[in-house]
Design a protein around this motif. Sequence first.
Motif, short mmCIF file in Angstrom:
data_model
loop_
_atom_site.label_atom_id
_atom_site.label_comp_id
_atom_site.label_asym_id
_atom_site.label_seq_id
_atom_site.Cartn_x
_atom_site.Cartn_y
_atom_site.Cartn_z
N GLN A 71 -0.08 -8.15 3.79
CA GLN A 71 1.28 -7.78 4.20
C GLN A 71 2.09 -7.30 3.00
O GLN A 71 2.87 -6.35 3.12
CB GLN A 71 1.94 -8.98 4.87
N HIS A 72 1.89 -7.94 1.86
CA HIS A 72 2.59 -7.52 0.64
C HIS A 72 2.24 -6.08 0.28
O HIS A 72 3.08 -5.34 -0.26
CB HIS A 72 2.22 -8.45 -0.51
N CYS A 73 1.00 -5.68 0.59
CA CYS A 73 0.56 -4.32 0.29
C CYS A 73 0.90 -3.33 1.40
O CYS A 73 0.46 -2.17 1.38
CB CYS A 73 -0.95 -4.31 0.03
N GLY A 74 1.69 -3.79 2.38
CA GLY A 74 2.20 -2.88 3.41
C GLY A 74 1.41 -2.82 4.69
O GLY A 74 1.72 -2.00 5.56
N ALA A 75 0.40 -3.69 4.85
CA ALA A 75 -0.41 -3.65 6.06
C ALA A 75 0.23 -4.44 7.19
O ALA A 75 0.94 -5.42 6.97
CB ALA A 75 -1.80 -4.22 5.77
#
Length: 213
Positions: free
Chosen positions: A23-27
């Motif tokens: 999630q931190h990487c935008g997923a």
Amino acid sequence: MPKRVTIVDYGIGNIFSVTRAFQHCGAEVLLTDNPRDILEASSLVLPGVGAFSNGMDGLRQRSLIDPLQEYAASGRPMLGICLGMQMLFSESTEFGIHAGLNIIEGKIHPIHSQVIEGKHLKVPHIGWGVLQSAEEASWDNTILNRLDIGDSCYFVHSFMAVPDNPKYRLADTKYGSVNICATVAKGNIYGCQFHPEKSGLVGLNIIRGFLEI
């Protein structure tokens, strides 16, 4: 538009730290133990910590073995992390002989204790390991394409993967005199023996590399 990643929840593993890292990487993350969700995934992650037999039992109890094998044959990207990487292999010798998913041909063997210059290197192998390119391996257009040779990742394991085909080895790390397979790649299938979700910026860049596959 964020990429959707399906993370397999089979009752074992550090699924929440893996979820937060993606999630931190935008997923956009779907955490599931539903076979249909796995078959319909566009990008799949198999995390895990603990014993090989327990992991396979968790998959078997949830009827996930066939869907995982079918997904792996689909050409869509898949990433195994730590135990999740080991279960991609054919067989493990951890506490007996246990069949794996047989997605990557090879076996899981113990890391033997060593004495190097009078110093006893304990097992499990815990700590930061330097990544080196495996022989004849290129990191271009792989999950490691954002990394530099010599970057370090965080390992916690007592067993190691030995692919039948050395071309499946993407990166190695040294523990004493033992050359440990750190990352594997077979077509659309990747595995990390280390924990990218615990490896700081380097690990996040591996996750970003996977999202770009």
